[in-house]
Enzyme design. Structure first.
Site: not given
Ligand code: IVH
Length: 670
Positions: A34, A36, A115, A117, A119, A229, A293, A317, A411, A414, A429, A434
């Protein structure tokens, strides 16, 4: 320097900085420190200050610039940003697969990508001739807000795409997820707490909040990150599949999550989803599921979209880790060291697939800070293996009937006074006799890493103490068959088994015995260090604080605690009785049989380990005198990285810590 030389120097510095960023963020493989990087960066900044005419918008110095905005402009997405349909279980995934087979009239298993997902917050990045020109939020899917200035502050978003390996399209629209790393999120909330500012409920909200700052300088202070993604639009694209697109993104310098797989058929998808779920607690960011996908773009087109979501993709999910429920009452638990912990008794609720009835409230300060009251509706969280806890109170649901809570002065078990030492959050305590403490002490004594007494479960300890058959762990060694067989739900056979379990523990390794005593701050590792150093309990018990502190890995806290333990007359009596009961320390330490070749070394395990579990790995290290830590620092000797290793691996490389594969580690273990 002549003008030409300056130009050349500036271009050269930018190229170097861009290459280092790419190595750091995308390849996860930095090759400079970092410091450098900072030096190069400052050199560029100085030159640009001297020659402002040479500043370009894609210069690495141009991430935070410009005045605060009055509001965000809107931008139309060239292709709508769709959302995803959800699947909550295996059946719904099989239905999704079957639907696609019917729709596309194909029998052979499909190739899917899976992949994680993320958050976080979905964003779109538009690159024109390789230059980041617009960054926007998803908005309603058709139009979003222009947050280019804020997105530019995220160092892992390239201001210009690399074309060293693959030509960059004239226009490229990509989608990704901006997220707030969990550790930084915790820190942010702690700081806001201190400053009296409202805290964020989860990392996603703090990412969204950070991106919506009108002043990019504020966004720049937040350690946001991104994984890209999806392809929104590409001019004259030759990409034919999702996996190919992800590979191309990476070559162009965009950050792609390594937790991505190609699966053939839905069963492979289901298995990969389970693997991701297992990794979830080890990841430095939050994920709430996996996205599946169809890999082929041609098949995606053929499957088409519904009004707002594609037919060719689905979010599978994970069970939620946060849920809302009500606090019925607050009780206190008395721990092994007498610590009094308030616990919320909840309206039972399933969190992440497991029923939760209680959540720890930690201590009085936490209750006050979060203003938790009996009867409150609260958000509770169960992440990984940690004990469920209350994240926050939903104050809007208050009716006025909720009651404030204060820890009792005595306590509950006891009746001895509860003491709270100044500057310490925990109340205790202080009565060592106890019954609650006695039970916990005995449970610890009998536990796996300690004396490992088979057949001595929690309920049995309760009964033995309550019936006054034992008052200390030493009393275990004087129990008679008739006494145990008389207990509730105790058959002669199990009584016999218990006695055998107790008898087996009479022959014990010194390190286990030391650990079993339950001395404060003496965990399994320190117990091993002490056993190796002293060789007998006698020598340990008569060691002075100075002598103890002289041992590598023993600090003042441990030294003081060990000393205090053996000075206590009651502890001396219990130990005498223990030996009178036939407990004998084995001649040879178990651990000496294993060469202590990792003595003084610290290991960190990261990524998806495939050859052994994390517990097994840590045991292998500990058995050889080493230590397993959870975060990488200058003191780390080795990082063992499995597939999907991320920030810890990057940190190791940045600090120059040796990185081993799982096989290399096994070789070292021998
Ligand atoms: S694909 C047509 N890939 O999830 C495909 N979404 O409700 C649309 N998200 O709005 C999304 N990781 O914010 C895709 N690897 C991933 C994702 C991803 C997170 C979120 C994204 C999207 C929501 C889908």
């Amino acid at each position: 320097m002549t003008q030409t030389e300056v130009r050349k120097k500036i271009t050269d510095l930018r190229e170097q900085l861009n290459l280092h960023s790419y190595r750091y963020y995308v390849l996860d493989d930095p090759d400079i420190t970092d410091a450098e990087y900072d030096r190069l960066f400052r050199e560029l900044q100085q030159l640009e200050a001297q020659y402002p005419g040479l500043v370009t918008p894609d210069s690495p110095t141009q991430r935070v610039g410009g005045a605060p905005l009055k509001g965000f402009e809107t931008v139309e997405h060239r292709q709508p940003m769709l959302s995803l349909d959800n699947a909550l279980n295996e059946q719904e995934m099989r239905d999704f697969d079957a639907r696609l087979h019917r729709l596309l009239e194909m029998d052979d298993p499909f190739e899917y990508t899976i992949e994680v997902k993320m958050d976080g917050v979905a964003v779109e990045l538009v690159y024109i001739n390789g230059l980041l020109s617009i960054g926007s939020t998803r908005g309603d899917g058709v139009t979003g807000e222009d947050i280019t200035a804020n997105l530019k502050t995220i160092h892992s978003i390239p201001l210009r795409l690399r074309d060293a390996e693959l030509p960059v399209p004239a226009r490229l629209d990509v989608r990704g997820e901006v997220y707030y790393p969990t550790a930084a999120f915790k820190k942010l909330n702690e700081e806001r707490e201190k400053a009296g500012e409202p805290t964020f409920v989860n990392p996603r909200n703090s990412a969204a909040g950070s991106l919506r700052q009108l002043d990019p300088k504020l966004t720049a202070k937040r350690p946001l990150d991104i994984y890209v993604y999806g392809l929104g639009y590409s001019e004259n694209s030759t990409l034919i599949s999702q996996s190919q697109a992800l590979a191309a993104f990476k070559k162009w310098g965009l950050r792609v999550n390594p937790l991505t797989k190609i699966c053939l058929g839905i069963e492979e998808v289901i298995a990969a989803h389970a693997e991701f779920l297992e990794l979830r607690p080890t990841l430095p960011y939050e994920i709430d599921g996996a996205v599946i996908k169809l890999n082929s773009f041609a098949l995606q087109d053929q499957a088409g979209i519904r009004s707002r979501s594609p037919r060719w993709a689905i979010a599978y999910k994970f069970p939620a880790q946060q849920e809302t429920t009500q606090i019925e009452k607050i009780v206190v638990q008395v721990g092994r060291t007498g610590a009094i912990t308030p616990v919320a008794v909840l309206q039972p609720i399933k969190v992440g697939g497991v029923e939760v009835r209680r959540a720890t409230l930690h201590n009085q300060d936490e209750i006050d800070r979060k203003d938790i009251r009996i009867g409150d509706w609260v958000i509770i969280q169960r992440a990984g293996d940690v004990i469920p806890e209350v994240v926050k109170v939903i104050t809007s649901k208050r009716t006025g009937k909720e009651q404030k809570y204060t820890l009792p002065d005595t306590c509950p078990v006891c009746d001895a006074p509860v003491v709270r030492i100044e500057d310490e959050a925990v109340a205790r305590c202080e009565n060592v006799a106890c019954p609650a403490q006695v039970k916990e002490v005995i449970r610890h004594f009998a536990s796996k890493g300690a004396m490992d007494i088979e057949g001595l479960g929690e309920k049995l300890v309760d009964q033995l103490v309550e019936k006054e058959l034992i008052a200390s762990y030493a009393d275990l060694y004087f129990l008679k068959l008739e006494q145990i067989a008389d207990l509730e739900r105790m058959a002669e056979k199990s009584a016999q088994n218990l006695l055998e379990g107790i008898d087996k523990s009479r022959d014990i390794a010194l390190n286990r015995l030391i650990y079993a005593l339950g001395i404060r701050h003496v965990g399994e590792h320190v117990a091993r260090v002490l056993a190796n150093h002293f060789g007998t309990l006698d020598k340990l018990s008569t060691a002075s604080e100075e002598e103890l502190q002289d041992i590598h890995e023993v600090g003042p806290q441990v030294a003081q605690s060990v000393n205090k333990f053996f000075a206590e007359p009651r502890n001396q009596q219990v130990l005498e009785r223990l030996f009178a009961g036939g407990v004998k320390v084995q001649q040879k330490l178990v651990d000496e049989q294993t060469e202590q070749k990792f003595a003084g070394m610290t290991f960190v395990f990261t990524g998806a380990l495939e050859k052994f579990t994390r517990d097994e790995a840590e045991k292998m290290v500990m058995d050889r005198g080493g230590r397993a830590a959870s975060s990488v620092s200058k003191k780390t000797n080795y990082v063992v990285a499995g597939p999907g290793a991320g920030s810890k691996l990057a940190k190791a490389e940045q600090l120059g810590v040796d990185v081993l594969t799982e096989d290399e580690f096994l070789e070292m273990v021998g």
